[in-house]
Structures are given as structure tokens and as C-alpha cells.
Design an enzyme around this catalytic site. Structure first.
Site, PDB file in Angstrom:
ATOM      1  N   ILE A  40       7.866  -3.410   3.798  1.00 43.43           N
ATOM      2  CA  ILE A  40       8.788  -4.465   3.412  1.00 43.43           C
ATOM      3  C   ILE A  40      10.180  -3.911   3.085  1.00 43.43           C
ATOM      4  O   ILE A  40      11.164  -4.660   3.126  1.00 43.43           O
ATOM      5  CB  ILE A  40       8.199  -5.245   2.213  1.00 43.43           C
ATOM      6  CG1 ILE A  40       8.763  -6.646   2.136  1.00 43.43           C
ATOM      7  CG2 ILE A  40       8.400  -4.510   0.899  1.00 43.43           C
ATOM      8  CD1 ILE A  40       7.995  -7.574   1.191  1.00 43.43           C
ATOM      9  N   HIS A 110      -2.865   4.590   1.560  1.00 47.29           N
ATOM     10  CA  HIS A 110      -2.107   4.207   2.753  1.00 47.29           C
ATOM     11  C   HIS A 110      -1.321   5.392   3.248  1.00 47.29           C
ATOM     12  O   HIS A 110      -0.916   6.263   2.472  1.00 47.29           O
ATOM     13  CB  HIS A 110      -1.158   3.031   2.464  1.00 47.29           C
ATOM     14  CG  HIS A 110      -0.247   3.266   1.299  1.00 47.29           C
ATOM     15  ND1 HIS A 110      -0.673   3.144   0.004  1.00 47.29           N
ATOM     16  CD2 HIS A 110       1.065   3.613   1.236  1.00 47.29           C
ATOM     17  CE1 HIS A 110       0.331   3.401  -0.825  1.00 47.29           C
ATOM     18  NE2 HIS A 110       1.405   3.708  -0.101  1.00 47.29           N
TER      19      HIS A 110
HETATM   20  P1  AMP Z   1       3.863   4.187  -2.024  1.00 44.27           P
HETATM   21  O1  AMP Z   1       5.049   4.490  -2.898  1.00 44.27           O
HETATM   22  O2  AMP Z   1       3.451   5.367  -1.196  1.00 44.27           O
HETATM   23  O3  AMP Z   1       2.725   3.601  -2.827  1.00 44.27           O
HETATM   24  O4  AMP Z   1       4.345   3.113  -0.975  1.00 44.27           O
HETATM   25  C1  AMP Z   1       4.232   1.738  -1.166  1.00 44.27           C
HETATM   26  C2  AMP Z   1       5.026   1.074  -0.083  1.00 44.27           C
HETATM   27  O5  AMP Z   1       4.612  -0.269   0.007  1.00 44.27           O
HETATM   28  C3  AMP Z   1       6.547   1.051  -0.330  1.00 44.27           C
HETATM   29  O6  AMP Z   1       7.201   1.715   0.749  1.00 44.27           O
HETATM   30  C4  AMP Z   1       6.869  -0.446  -0.387  1.00 44.27           C
HETATM   31  O7  AMP Z   1       8.108  -0.756   0.212  1.00 44.27           O
HETATM   32  C5  AMP Z   1       5.699  -1.041   0.384  1.00 44.27           C
HETATM   33  N1  AMP Z   1       5.372  -2.427   0.079  1.00 44.27           N
HETATM   34  C6  AMP Z   1       5.221  -2.989  -1.137  1.00 44.27           C
HETATM   35  N2  AMP Z   1       4.873  -4.286  -1.020  1.00 44.27           N
HETATM   36  C7  AMP Z   1       4.789  -4.544   0.297  1.00 44.27           C
HETATM   37  C8  AMP Z   1       4.471  -5.696   1.070  1.00 44.27           C
HETATM   38  N3  AMP Z   1       4.153  -6.867   0.497  1.00 44.27           N
HETATM   39  N4  AMP Z   1       4.484  -5.600   2.416  1.00 44.27           N
HETATM   40  C9  AMP Z   1       4.799  -4.441   3.014  1.00 44.27           C
HETATM   41  N5  AMP Z   1       5.117  -3.307   2.351  1.00 44.27           N
HETATM   42  C10 AMP Z   1       5.109  -3.353   1.008  1.00 44.27           C
END
Ligand code: AMP
Length: 125
Positions: A40, A110
Site C-alpha cells: 500500500i 511476509h
Molecule cells: P513490515 O514492516 O516488513 O512488517 O512490512 C509491512 C508492509 O505492509 C509495509 O510495507 C506496509 O506498507 C504494508 N501494508 C500495510 N498495510 C497494508 C495493506 N492494507 N495493503 C498492502 N500493504 C500494506
């Protein structure tokens, strides 16, 4: 199952909601093992997240507790997403954050796929 003192899995985390279809995502791939969708808040021209379907809160949890089939299925899905997106010629970077020092925000394991320009050094100096 939590391992090594890691917190238990939180079924209300944002990726659990996406996997259940409770909130939308910009899907690029799905199979039995994984779902992939656009981040996002992209940090590169192409920024896709690949998440396993199983309830694992981090790489530590997944690597210790997932079955061989889940690990193989997720790893193959990760490679297939990059291939399907045409990233192999120019290359890409895979990042998985784990725990506090990494800055992991979402407690569902992820992998980030980043691509679309030269990505520079792996970490800031
Ligand atoms: P991390 O810091 O490795 O846990 O990465 C989490 C990622 O999730 C970040 O890059 C956010 O921008 C992404 N993120 C959070 N909410 C969403 C969402 N609803 N859809 C897509 N990506 C998301």
C-alpha cells in the site's frame, strides 16, 4: 504455535484480514500456499508482498514451525511471482523483516519483492 518466546499469532492482523477477504488488496498472485499483492506504500517502482496462507507471525515462526510442504510451496510461489512479473531480467530484491530491530510492522510472515530500478546498497550507511 509460538516458538522461542515469540508472541502468539494475532488473527486480527491486517494480512490475516486480507487473507480472509475481509479487506481488499491489489492481488497479483495466489495459489494453495501464498497470496501476493501490491504494498500500500510502495518503496520502489514495483513493491509486492508475498504472504503464506498459514498463521505464522514471522520468519522465525515460519522457518521453525511450518511444514516442508508449506515452506516449499511458499518459496516456489515467491519465485513464481517475480517470474510472472517479468523481474528476472533486471533483477529484484527480497526482504523479510523479523522482530523489533528489523522494524517489522505486520505480525504475519511476509516477503517484500522490490524491483523496477537499481536498488542501491542493501542498507543505508
Ligand atoms: P513490515 O514492516 O516488513 O512488517 O512490512 C509491512 C508492509 O505492509 C509495509 O510495507 C506496509 O506498507 C504494508 N501494508 C500495510 N498495510 C497494508 C495493506 N492494507 N495493503 C498492502 N500493504 C500494506
Amino acid at each position: 504455535m509460538p516458538v522461542n518466546g515469540l508472541p502468539p499469532y494475532d488473527d486480527d492482523n491486517i494480512f490475516a484480514k486480507i487473507l480472509r477477504g475481509d479487506i481488499p488488496c491489489r492481488k497479483v498472485f495466489e495459489d494453495e500456499w501464498a497470496l501476493a499483492f501490491h504494498d500500500i506504500a510502495p518503496q520502489a517502482p514495483l513493491h509486492v508482498l508475498v504472504v503464506p496462507r498459514g498463521r505464522y507471525c514471522s520468519f522465525a515462526d515460519f522457518s521453525a514451525a511450518a511444514s516442508p510442504e508449506e515452506i516449499a510451496g511458499f518459496t516456489r510461489a515467491l519465485g513464481q511471482v517475480a517470474r510472472d512479473l517479468g523481474l528476472e531480467a533486471d533483477g529484484y530484491r527480497i526482504i523479510a523483516n523479523m522482530g523489533e530491530h528489523s522494524g517489522q510492522e505486520v505480525p504475519h510472515y511476509h516477503a517484500h519483492i522490490l524491483a523496477g530500478r537499481p536498488l542501491g546498497k542493501m542498507l543505508p550507511a
